[in-house]
Write a protein that holds these residues in place. Structure first.
Motif: not given
Lengths: 281, 554
Positions: A120, A124, A126, A190, B436-437, B439-444, B450-451, B454-455, B459, B553-554
């Motif tokens: 992205f 980003n 985790f 990742r 963005s968190v 998206e990051a999880a969905l992106g992989i 799970q998104v 887990h995320h 948070l 924390k992000w």
């Protein structure tokens, strides 16, 4: 390729990377990996992408360029069905990866996104450790049976992303503690940890300084050996540096697509010419 | 990007003179408005802080007296003849205790005096003695020292809440008397103080043949009416006169039989002792009716002189259940009841609230139905809690047949009240997790589930916990719904408290104490409010800690 400086010793001397893309322009004859046919995207009533037809080659970097709002990011997100999460978005036409239409009802978008990785605009990672960032994808897809398998995947991915030497002593520390460029390379690690076939990058360097940008560009050029890479960029210099093929989008249409050298030196369309020479955009 | 040089003096080009008088005025007005706004804000804050300070300080001033307890350390001889070692619990501890205190006050001989003596000490004393003997049976035959609480009137006396002597006359009585004095009707001081009233010695009421049978009270009443003008004033004037005032008049008439049929101008009617003292410029005092006799003061003073009295921290306030006697009443039962109710409330509202919020925020499509649900949840947060109490009464008690007064039902009702708060704060916390968190999880290739698991949820958890704790703090202070389902039971023992047993809660206990007539409950009520506030402050402190410690924390 041999004269490439070692990434980890490049340091600050490598401000202006050699235009590898130009050198490597000869080997764009890879097979076609992604085929888009009559792809249109609607956000409610508004049509954001109009009838896009494109072939994207394997083992090469394809750059999408164009002014803001031209639909290049929208099209990128069609390639891994990230548009599914926008309630109002509707996609018509077909996108085939290795001959399979990814909009077929039988295709599971979750598995698709494991095959089509994405990086992205803003790094980003985790808010977890570097290790867990990279291991997350393999873990949810069950790619590693044992702890040592997972260690290997993590280390290999970090190595491929050119990050391992920098972080190997603090691999259990938070990924968010890295610098911006390192975070972006962590995101690339990742993405490649699940061994995708296609990697989509949505302006991966726009939040980075020039040095970090240079390292990412070198990394992209390296990754080209194994992956089909699609990159959206606002910087035409970047497109010229890293890509073998370039697609120019304007007002939701694909205006022109071809070899990067052709697009930049001898565009067929006047709109492409105007954009590249900076007359608009 | 023209080459034309920019006109730097824009003001003059537009015809504005930045240095003009009018401009200076405008600028001044702008700053004045700014200062005014700041002033309003500061005033509001100062007012709020002032009111809060008043509240807390009045609670502290009133309530600190409940945090210590007047106690007497008494020597008690445990005579083996009085205690059957095989049946320790059934000995007559009351008699043992009374014998012990009578040793301190040998002159208390009559049963009435003995009762007045034992009234100084809390009625709990004999149970404290029994508990001591049960715990230390080896002490039988010895003389032990036992600390026992004073009973409420004497505890309050020691704390200076109630005095030994009180004003004999109320302020209205005093002012009525002073009005008469102002009219010049009062004369003399001390024993000579008198009210001057003109009396007609009516031959109809006093015959010279038998002066002793004369109706002298009627003569005085007539005289008072003639002087004061209305019957109410006469009624108020009678208590000012000495009880034997009619006899004084009789004695005068006997001494002066020729006064019959005459008019006695400004006859001096002697004043009753209290009013005589008032006429002398003193404030008349009488013995406080809360106490049985002045001897009790003497006995108490003797104990005090022996150093037997002490004022330790009133652990009863926190460790005892409630009681009819203020010196014994404590919050333990209420705290346990509130704890059970809050546990039930948490167990229901936490999972339900999070599940609802996650569904609405992460999974539900935006449409008319979800809009309707959202509006309703927001409105539920504003529904008065007493309505939820009625709902609990109608549904949980009457339809489901759950037991009345039980913490289980209380917790269920409180869960209904906190659910909207928890859902709203949880949704806000989920919304605050950056896209963005996700998206990051969905992106992989993480699935939606799970998104979230887990995320997003981890948070959002600090924010969620903050909301939950604030919701629970809110629930802890709720009174009305608990009253409706009867969770204000009188629970004098903490042994039997359970989810389905009758119980009481902190706010309802405060309500019950505030309603009690005993003087000691005034301080107890304020102290209980302070304890409740302490719990709220601790809970809010935890919420703030979570927010500070784990946020962003992000």
């Amino acid at each position: 390729m041999n004269e490439r400086p070692n990434l980890n010793q490049a340091g600050f001397g490598n401000l202006a990377p050699a235009p590898k893309g130009l050198l490597a322009r000869g080997d764009t004859s890879g097979r076609i990996r992604v085929v888009g046919r009559s792809v249109s995207v609607f956000y409610g009533e508004k049509q954001a992408l109009i009838d896009v037809n494109i072939d994207i080659l394997d083992k090469s970097v394809t750059a999408f360029i164009g002014p803001s709002g031209c639909g290049k990011s929208t099209f990128l997100r069609c390639l891994n069905r990230m548009n599914d999460f926008i309630d109002a978005a509707r996609v018509t036409g077909s996108v085939e990866i290795d001959g399979v239409n990814i909009y077929d009802p039988e295709i599971d978008p979750v598995q698709l996104r494991a095959r089509v990785g994405m990086v992205f605009q803003k790094p980003n990672p985790f808010p977890k450790s570097i290790y867990d960032n990279v291991a997350y994808g393999p873990r949810i897809h069950g790619l590693a049976r044992t702890k040592s398998d997972m260690d290997e995947i993590v280390i290999t991915s970090l190595e491929k992303a050119g990050l391992y030497k920098e972080v190997k002593d603090r691999i259990l520390e938070a990924g968010t503690g890295l610098s911006g460029g390192q975070q972006q390379r962590l995101c690339i690690a990742r993405a490649i940890a699940v061994n995708p076939e296609v990697i989509l990058m949505d302006e991966p360097c726009s939040a980075l300084d020039p040095i970090a940008t240079a390292r990412i560009e070198e990394l992209i050029d390296e990754l080209r050996q194994n992956f089909c890479i699609v990159i959206v960029t606002h910087s035409m210099q970047q497109a010229a540096r890293v890509s073998q093929r370039t697609a120019f989008f304007h007002l939701g249409t694909l205006v022109e697509e071809g070899e990067t050298s052709e697009i930049f030196t001898n565009p067929r369309q006047s709109r492409t010419q105007d954009y590249i020479t900076g007359r608009f955009g | 990007m023209t080459d034309a040089t920019l006109d730097t003096n824009v003001g003059s080009r537009l015809g504005v003179d930045w240095a003009s008088e009018a401009n200076a005025r405008r600028l001044k007005k702008r700053y004045a408005a700014n200062r005014r706004l700041q002033f309003y804000g500061l005033t509001a804050i100062a007012l709020a802080i002032g009111l809060l300070g008043t509240l807390v300080s009045s609670l502290v001033v009133e309530g600190y007296k409940a945090f210590y307890q007047s106690k007497a350390t008494l020597e008690i001889r445990l005579d083996p003849a009085d205690i059957d070692p095989k049946n320790l619990a059934d000995a007559n501890y009351r008699r043992i205790f009374n014998t012990a205190i009578e040793r301190y006050v040998p002159e208390a001989k009559t049963p009435a005096e003995k009762r007045q003596l034992s009234d100084i000490f809390s009625s709990e004393a004999r149970y404290a003695l029994r508990d001591y003997v049960l715990a230390h049976p080896e002490q039988i035959g010895q003389t032990i020292k036992l600390k026992v609480s004073l009973s409420d009137p004497f505890d309050q006396l020691e704390k200076g809440v109630i005095p030994r002597y009180v004003d004999a006359l109320s302020s209205s009585e005093t002012s009525r008397f002073e009005a008469l004095a102002g009219r010049g009707l009062i004369e003399g001081r001390g024993a000579d103080a008198a009210m001057k009233v003109s009396l007609s010695i009516d031959p109809q009421k006093v015959s010279s043949a038998d002066i002793g049978a004369g109706r002298f009270r009627d003569i005085i009443a007539d005289g008072l009416l003639a002087t004061l003008g209305n019957p109410n004033a006469v009624g108020a004037a009678w208590p000012m006169l000495r009880d034997d005032v009619a006899d004084v008049l009789k004695a005068y008439v006997i001494a002066h039989p020729d006064s019959i049929g005459q008019r006695l101008e400004n006859f001096k009617l002697p004043l009753s002792p209290n009013y005589a003292a008032l006429a002398s410029g003193e404030t008349p005092k009488v013995f406080n009716q809360r106490f049985a006799s002045e001897k009790q003061f003497e006995w108490l003073d003797r104990l005090k002189a022996q150093g037997a009295l002490s004022y330790p921290f009133a652990s009863e306030l926190l460790l005892n259940p409630t009681s009819r006697f203020p010196e014994l009443a404590g919050l333990a039962g209420a705290i346990v009841g509130s704890f059970y109710a809050l546990v039930v409330c948490f167990l229901i509202s936490f999972p339900l609230g999070i599940a609802a919020a996650v569904y609405l925020e992460e999974f539900a499509r935006r449409n008319r139905w979800t809009d309707l649900i959202e509006v309703n949840i927001n409105n539920l947060a504003a529904v008065p809690s007493v309505v939820f109490g009625l709902l609990g009464l109608a549904v949980f008690l009457n339809s489901f047949g759950l037991p009345r007064s039980a913490p289980l039902v209380g917790g269920m009702v409180l869960a209904l009240i906190t659910l909207p708060t928890i859902i709203i704060t949880t949704r806000a916390a989920l919304k605050a997790v950056p896209p963005s968190v996700r998206e990051a999880a969905l992106g992989i290739g993480a699935s939606k589930h799970q998104v979230v698991m887990h995320h997003v949820l981890p948070l959002a958890m600090p924010g969620i916990m903050t909301g939950v704790i604030i919701g629970l703090a809110h629930a802890l202070g709720e009174t009305a719904p608990l009253l409706l389902i009867g969770m204000n039971a009188f629970i004098p023992s903490i042994e039997n408290i359970g989810l389905l047993e009758p119980a009481t809660a902190l706010p309802t206990q405060i309500y019950a104490w505030a309603d009690s007539p005993e003087r000691g409950f005034v301080a107890r009520t304020s102290a209980a409010i302070l304890v409740l506030l302490a719990f709220l402050v601790v809970m809010n402190g935890i919420a703030i800690f979570l927010r500070q410690r784990f946020e962003r924390k992000w």
